[in-house]
Design a protein around this motif. Structure first.
Motif, PDB file in Angstrom:
ATOM      1  N   TYR A   1      -7.325   2.788  -9.696  1.00 43.23           N
ATOM      2  CA  TYR A   1      -6.132   2.027 -10.097  1.00 43.23           C
ATOM      3  C   TYR A   1      -4.981   3.005 -10.348  1.00 43.23           C
ATOM      4  CZ  TYR A   1      -9.355  -1.840 -10.631  1.00 43.23           C
ATOM      5  OH  TYR A   1     -10.296  -2.815 -10.386  1.00 43.23           O
ATOM      6  N   ALA A   2      -3.824   2.710  -9.745  1.00 41.78           N
ATOM      7  CA  ALA A   2      -2.673   3.612  -9.855  1.00 41.78           C
ATOM      8  C   ALA A   2      -2.182   3.742 -11.286  1.00 41.78           C
ATOM      9  CB  ALA A   2      -1.530   3.088  -8.983  1.00 41.78           C
ATOM     10  N   ASP A   3      -1.790   4.972 -11.649  1.00 41.03           N
ATOM     11  CA  ASP A   3      -1.044   5.194 -12.882  1.00 41.03           C
ATOM     12  C   ASP A   3       0.414   4.916 -12.542  1.00 41.03           C
ATOM     13  OD1 ASP A   3       0.424   6.099 -14.982  1.00 41.03           O
ATOM     14  OD2 ASP A   3      -0.443   8.111 -15.039  1.00 41.03           O
ATOM     15  N   GLU A   4       0.869   3.724 -12.925  1.00 38.44           N
ATOM     16  CA  GLU A   4       2.219   3.299 -12.520  1.00 38.44           C
ATOM     17  C   GLU A   4       3.315   4.083 -13.230  1.00 38.44           C
ATOM     18  OE1 GLU A   4       2.738   1.759  -9.960  1.00 38.44           O
ATOM     19  OE2 GLU A   4       0.999   0.469  -9.557  1.00 38.44           O
ATOM     20  N   ASN A   5       2.956   4.841 -14.272  1.00 37.07           N
ATOM     21  CA  ASN A   5       3.971   5.627 -14.974  1.00 37.07           C
ATOM     22  C   ASN A   5       4.242   6.977 -14.306  1.00 37.07           C
ATOM     23  OD1 ASN A   5       4.335   3.707 -17.026  1.00 37.07           O
ATOM     24  ND2 ASN A   5       2.437   4.419 -18.012  1.00 37.07           N
TER      25      ASN A   5
ATOM     26  N   LYS B   1       5.882   7.142  -7.088  1.00 33.41           N
ATOM     27  CA  LYS B   1       7.106   6.370  -6.809  1.00 33.41           C
ATOM     28  C   LYS B   1       7.964   7.077  -5.768  1.00 33.41           C
ATOM     29  CE  LYS B   1       7.101   4.543 -11.480  1.00 33.41           C
ATOM     30  NZ  LYS B   1       7.538   4.783 -12.840  1.00 33.41           N
ATOM     31  N   LEU B   2       7.328   7.615  -4.742  1.00 32.86           N
ATOM     32  CA  LEU B   2       8.083   8.385  -3.751  1.00 32.86           C
ATOM     33  C   LEU B   2       8.924   7.481  -2.847  1.00 32.86           C
ATOM     34  CD1 LEU B   2       5.476  11.094  -2.636  1.00 32.86           C
ATOM     35  CD2 LEU B   2       7.135  11.185  -4.508  1.00 32.86           C
ATOM     36  N   GLY B   3       8.467   6.241  -2.635  1.00 33.44           N
ATOM     37  CA  GLY B   3       9.232   5.290  -1.817  1.00 33.44           C
ATOM     38  C   GLY B   3       9.575   5.859  -0.450  1.00 33.44           C
ATOM     39  N   LEU B   4       8.560   6.323   0.260  1.00 32.13           N
ATOM     40  CA  LEU B   4       8.823   7.025   1.517  1.00 32.13           C
ATOM     41  C   LEU B   4       9.393   6.092   2.589  1.00 32.13           C
ATOM     42  CD1 LEU B   4       5.660   9.228   1.468  1.00 32.13           C
ATOM     43  CD2 LEU B   4       8.006  10.000   1.206  1.00 32.13           C
ATOM     44  N   PRO B   5      10.497   6.531   3.217  1.00 35.57           N
ATOM     45  CA  PRO B   5      11.139   5.678   4.230  1.00 35.57           C
ATOM     46  C   PRO B   5      10.380   5.702   5.549  1.00 35.57           C
ATOM     47  CG  PRO B   5      12.268   7.779   4.095  1.00 35.57           C
ATOM     48  CD  PRO B   5      11.162   7.828   3.064  1.00 35.57           C
ATOM     49  N   ARG B   6      10.643   4.735   6.383  1.00 38.89           N
ATOM     50  CA  ARG B   6      10.070   4.680   7.722  1.00 38.89           C
ATOM     51  C   ARG B   6      11.191   4.553   8.737  1.00 38.89           C
ATOM     52  NH1 ARG B   6       5.932   5.478   4.838  1.00 38.89           N
ATOM     53  NH2 ARG B   6       3.903   4.539   5.292  1.00 38.89           N
ATOM     54  N   ALA B   7      10.895   4.970   9.951  1.00 32.09           N
ATOM     55  CA  ALA B   7      11.816   4.728  11.063  1.00 32.09           C
ATOM     56  C   ALA B   7      11.961   3.223  11.241  1.00 32.09           C
ATOM     57  CB  ALA B   7      11.257   5.362  12.329  1.00 32.09           C
TER      58      ALA B   7
ATOM     59  N   ARG C   1       0.838  -1.207   0.000  1.00 33.63           N
ATOM     60  CA  ARG C   1       0.000   0.000   0.000  1.00 33.63           C
ATOM     61  C   ARG C   1       0.871   1.254   0.000  1.00 33.63           C
ATOM     62  NH1 ARG C   1      -0.770   4.102   2.170  1.00 33.63           N
ATOM     63  NH2 ARG C   1       0.856   3.470   3.631  1.00 33.63           N
ATOM     64  N   ARG C   2       0.576   2.163  -0.871  1.00 37.86           N
ATOM     65  CA  ARG C   2       1.230   3.479  -0.896  1.00 37.86           C
ATOM     66  C   ARG C   2       0.151   4.509  -1.136  1.00 37.86           C
ATOM     67  NH1 ARG C   2       3.280   2.628  -6.520  1.00 37.86           N
ATOM     68  NH2 ARG C   2       1.399   1.378  -6.410  1.00 37.86           N
ATOM     69  N   ALA C   3       0.410   5.741  -0.756  1.00 38.94           N
ATOM     70  CA  ALA C   3      -0.520   6.818  -1.104  1.00 38.94           C
ATOM     71  C   ALA C   3      -0.350   7.089  -2.597  1.00 38.94           C
ATOM     72  CB  ALA C   3      -0.200   8.064  -0.296  1.00 38.94           C
ATOM     73  N   ILE C   4      -1.439   6.950  -3.340  1.00 42.50           N
ATOM     74  CA  ILE C   4      -1.398   7.134  -4.795  1.00 42.50           C
ATOM     75  C   ILE C   4      -1.995   8.491  -5.149  1.00 42.50           C
ATOM     76  CG2 ILE C   4      -2.455   6.252  -6.946  1.00 42.50           C
ATOM     77  CD1 ILE C   4       0.054   4.683  -5.904  1.00 42.50           C
ATOM     78  N   ARG C   5      -1.246   9.264  -5.952  1.00 45.12           N
ATOM     79  CA  ARG C   5      -1.690  10.624  -6.286  1.00 45.12           C
ATOM     80  C   ARG C   5      -1.807  10.850  -7.792  1.00 45.12           C
ATOM     81  NH1 ARG C   5       1.881  11.012  -1.973  1.00 45.12           N
ATOM     82  NH2 ARG C   5       0.905  11.692  -0.025  1.00 45.12           N
TER      83      ARG C   5
ATOM     84  N   ARG D   1      10.662  15.067  -1.161  1.00 41.40           N
ATOM     85  CA  ARG D   1      10.437  14.005  -2.157  1.00 41.40           C
ATOM     86  C   ARG D   1       9.218  14.322  -3.023  1.00 41.40           C
ATOM     87  NH1 ARG D   1      12.905   8.785  -0.564  1.00 41.40           N
ATOM     88  NH2 ARG D   1      14.109   9.207   1.297  1.00 41.40           N
ATOM     89  N   TYR D   2       8.135  14.762  -2.375  1.00 43.33           N
ATOM     90  CA  TYR D   2       6.871  14.993  -3.099  1.00 43.33           C
ATOM     91  C   TYR D   2       7.014  16.153  -4.086  1.00 43.33           C
ATOM     92  CZ  TYR D   2       1.894  16.082  -3.753  1.00 43.33           C
ATOM     93  OH  TYR D   2       0.665  16.342  -4.299  1.00 43.33           O
ATOM     94  N   TYR D   3       7.431  17.323  -3.576  1.00 45.24           N
ATOM     95  CA  TYR D   3       7.542  18.473  -4.477  1.00 45.24           C
ATOM     96  C   TYR D   3       8.704  18.283  -5.452  1.00 45.24           C
ATOM     97  CZ  TYR D   3       3.934  20.487  -1.612  1.00 45.24           C
ATOM     98  OH  TYR D   3       2.739  20.683  -0.970  1.00 45.24           O
ATOM     99  N   GLY D   4       9.738  17.546  -5.031  1.00 47.46           N
ATOM    100  CA  GLY D   4      10.835  17.221  -5.946  1.00 47.46           C
ATOM    101  C   GLY D   4      10.318  16.414  -7.131  1.00 47.46           C
ATOM    102  N   ALA D   5       9.467  15.395  -6.841  1.00 42.30           N
ATOM    103  CA  ALA D   5       8.920  14.552  -7.917  1.00 42.30           C
ATOM    104  C   ALA D   5       8.061  15.380  -8.867  1.00 42.30           C
ATOM    105  CB  ALA D   5       8.093  13.412  -7.325  1.00 42.30           C
TER     106      ALA D   5
END
Ligand code: FMN
Length: 241
Positions: A213-217, A222-228, A29-33, A114-118
């Motif tokens: 459904y996510a637009d995989e392109n 594809k932020l791949g957010l890290p976790r502690a 699961r990821r947040a899809i935007r 990451r978000y605004y960079g993407a």
């Protein structure tokens, strides 16, 4: 659905579910935007909500309510919220305290970078950031939108119940190949939403959510957010003999 597996677990003839499958659903699961326009059937949505309603709650109080929006109903709400967002005349919603506790702040800054960079948006470019925030109200192009509400008399523990309900829903969606984004941004426009959805008085908007459904392109997916790490947030006591 899955009644044979459920029965096997409940009667003890199978001691546990396949952790690999459950963990994969959770980890995928990821947040899809950015969503594809592909339709989601009403049957699938009902099935997801039917799973989500099994979520636990304090004394089984089940404080969640949800409006499910599709087609014209979703479009009309999106338009009204888009206009309100551009007009910028609703008081900002302070959904996080300012200043944030230090640990949270560093994660938030990492997310923002990451978000605004993407999106190719400079941190100082307020207008572009506001436009990006505005995409929330179009449900990021998803075919289905949810608005979650709660009786305003209920307190933080009931909001906790709603959070568990939301995650259960997001995982039920993921198990069916669907994607989501929980969205607190909607709460700022409580008055617009109350008017459009004819909410009963005394109800607060908890948040919204996009489903599709996510637009995989899309790079924004594809932020791949890290976790502690576990060691960073967990304290173990009494395990040393
Ligand atoms: C309660 C809640 C509210 C959120 N509100 C928003 C929002 O308004 N807009 C948005 O783009 N993402 C929103 N998110 C998504 C988070 O930014 C995202 O879950 C977080 O950065 C971790 O990323 P991940 O879900 O991809 O692991 C929200 C998530 C939660 C749980």
């Amino acid at each position: 659905m899955y009644t044979d597996i459920l029965e096997a677990v409940e009667t003890g003839s199978q001691s546990h579910l396949d952790a690999c499958i459950v963990d994969t659903v959770i980890r995928s699961r990821r947040a899809i935007r950015a969503f594809r326009p592909d339709a989601v059937s009403k049957d699938d949505i009902v099935e997801i909500l039917d799973v989500a309603r099994t979520a636990p709650s304090n004394s089984n109080t089940q404080p969640w309510n949800v409006h499910v929006l599709h087609g014209r109903a979703k479009l009309e709400l999106s338009e009204a919220l888009g206009q309100a967002h551009v007009a910028d005349d609703c008081p900002p919603l302070q959904h996080l305290p300012n200043p944030l506790p230090e640990v949270c702040r560093s994660w938030q800054e990492d997310f923002g970078a990451r978000y605004y960079g993407a999106l190719g948006i400079d941190k100082a470019d307020v207008a572009s950031r506001a436009r990006a925030t505005g995409r929330n109200f179009d449900f990021f192009g998803a075919p289905v939108g949810f608005i979650f509400t709660i009786d305003a008399r209920l307190k933080k523990y009931s909001w906790l119940d709603c959070g568990i309900f939301l995650q259960t829903l997001m995982l039920a969606a993921r198990a069916r190949g669907l994607d989501t984004c929980a969205q607190v941004s909607f709460a700022r426009y409580q008055t617009v939403i109350a008017q459009k959805l004819k909410l009963e008085p005394g109800f607060d908007v908890v948040c919204g959510m996009s489903l599709g459904y996510a637009d995989e392109n899309s790079v924004v997916n594809k932020l791949g957010l890290p976790r502690a790490t576990v060691e960073q947030f967990a304290t173990f006591l009494g395990f040393d003999g």
